[in-house]
Design an enzyme around this catalytic site. Structure first.
Site: not given
Ligand SMILES: Nc1c(/N=C/[C@H](O)[C@H](O)[C@H](O)COP(=O)(O)O)[nH]c(=O)[nH]c1=O
Ligand SMILES: Nc1c(N[C@@H]2O[C@H](COP(=O)(O)O)[C@@H](O)[C@H]2O)[nH]c(=O)[nH]c1=O
Ligand SMILES: [Zn+2]
Length: 361
Positions: A52, A84, A207, A296-297
């Site tokens: 704002e 704001c 990347r 994940h499990g």
């Molecule tokens: N093996 C696959 C994945 N594998 C996910 C594993 O977490 C893997 O070690 C990381 O994604 C590797 O990270 P970095 O590229 O080295 O930054 N994830 C995917 O989305 N597709 C796949 O085929």
């Molecule tokens: N980014 C945002 C808001 N963010 C609000 O203000 C808090 C952060 O305040 P400050 O530490 O002063 O930046 C944040 O936790 C959320 O409640 N509010 C707004 O009016 N407009 C803005 O664009």
């Molecule tokens: Zn604000």
């Protein structure tokens, strides 16, 4: 343009900064006077001007009697920037259209009250669902003081994440993997288990051709058994936090890796609820859990996630000895399965991306 169309512009301004405003929400604002846009702005980074403020400054005297469209309730507290709501009152705007209310306890409803008390017309709820979705991590974090957790997994069509030898390069194609990097760029932190580090030696960095920030890398490693030549320990590309159990002597490791943060738990094993509370204290609002299947499990079994991003490749691996997507122990009965709601399915390259949310109890 209609008020929805002006709010759409404000929403686009907010969406364009997702991931760069943490620990603040992403907010967009548009100022309209006599049918002309006289100011617009996004909150670009925490500590900088709010949306704002930028839009009102651009409007100058045209702010007097103007309509303001903002995607989040204007703040009314003195944080790093002045409130704001007071600014809008000072600049004598006529009406303020707000997409959604700020659940931040020190803000909720206060801004709207101040505006109304100053005789400014206020309308709340225009394109509300869109606005809430933009800051779903921020809102979750404000309510639970824990990061919003997204589980991400890549799998074959028959639900495998690696062969029996642990080979997983690659399951999904370039386009899907690029989408994963876009997610990394907007998350405060990324998490994997030590098995994934030992097996893949991942960089866990963002990347993308267009760049993008690196999330903090969090490695779950109860015994501190991580291979000390791992990229995440050596490459200094991004902050790396290692989480280990209480039974480990961290001294030698800490001396060998002064740039690595060791989060030692108070229990021999890593308890996820306590860890999530700790990450909340450390201002982690969004956490991207890339696995592996053991991690994940645990998140699924303990129901500690808010979203699943499943990337499914058109391949069949086969084998009861291949790695499954979600590890741990199987429940006895289907009734004990975690129920989800599928929010979206899209094709990315030759893969499918499914986004699903756990059904609220
Ligand atoms: N093996 C696959 C994945 N594998 C996910 C594993 O977490 C893997 O070690 C990381 O994604 C590797 O990270 P970095 O590229 O080295 O930054 N994830 C995917 O989305 N597709 C796949 O085929
Ligand atoms: N980014 C945002 C808001 N963010 C609000 O203000 C808090 C952060 O305040 P400050 O530490 O002063 O930046 C944040 O936790 C959320 O409640 N509010 C707004 O009016 N407009 C803005 O664009
Ligand atoms: Zn604000």
């Amino acid at each position: 343009m209609t008020k929805e169309e002006y709010m759409n512009i404000a929403l686009t301004l907010a969406k364009s900064t997702i991931g760069q405003t943490s620990p603040n929400p992403s907010v967009g604002a548009v100022v309209v006077k006599d049918g002309r846009i006289v100011g617009m702005g996004s909150h670009l980074r925490a500590g900088l001007a709010h949306a704002e403020v930028i839009a009102i400054e651009q409007a100058g005297d045209d702010a007097i009697g103007a309509d303001v469209y903002v995607t989040l309730e204007p703040c009314s507290h003195h944080g790093k920037t002045p409130p704001c709501a007071d600014l809008l009152i000072e600049h004598q705007v006529k009406r303020v259209y707000i997409a959604c209310v700020d659940p931040n306890p020190s803000v909720a409803g206060e801004g709207i009250k101040k505006l109304k008390q100053a005789g400014i017309e206020v309308e709340v709820g225009i394109r509300e669902a869109e606005a809430l979705a933009i800051n779903k991590s921020f809102f979750f974090y404000m309510q639970h003081k824990r990061p919003y957790v997204t589980l991400k997994a890549a799998m074959t069509l028959d639900g495998k994440t690696a062969t029996k030898t642990g080979d997983s390069k690659w399951i999904t194609g370039e386009a899907a993997r690029k989408d994963v990097h876009k997610q990394r760029a907007i998350h405060d932190a990324i998490m994997v288990g030590v098995n994934t580090v030992q097996q893949d030696n991942p960089q866990l960095t963002t990347r993308l051709p267009q760049g993008g920030k690196n999330p903090i890398r969090i490695i779950l490693d109860t015994q501190l058994s991580i291979n000390q030549a791992s990229n995440v320990l050596q490459d200094k590309e991004a902050p790396t936090w290692i989480v280990c159990g209480s039974k480990v002597n961290v001294e030698a490791f800490a001396n060998a890796f002064p740039h690595i943060t060791v989060l030692q738990q108070s229990t021999p094993t890593i308890r996820l609820p306590e860890l999530l509370d700790k990450l909340g204290e450390l201002d982690i609002q969004s956490l991207y859990v890339e696995g592996g299947s053991t991690v994940h499990g645990s998140f699924v079994k303990e129901n500690l996630f808010q979203a699943c991003h499943w990337y499914i490749a058109p391949t069949l691996l086969g084998g009861i000895d291949a790695k499954t997507v979600v590890g741990g122990r199987s429940p006895e009965n289907m009734i004990d399965a975690t129920q989800l709601t599928i929010a979206s399915m899209e094709q990315i390259g030759s893969d499918i991306k499914v986004i699903a949310y756990p059904k609220q109890e």
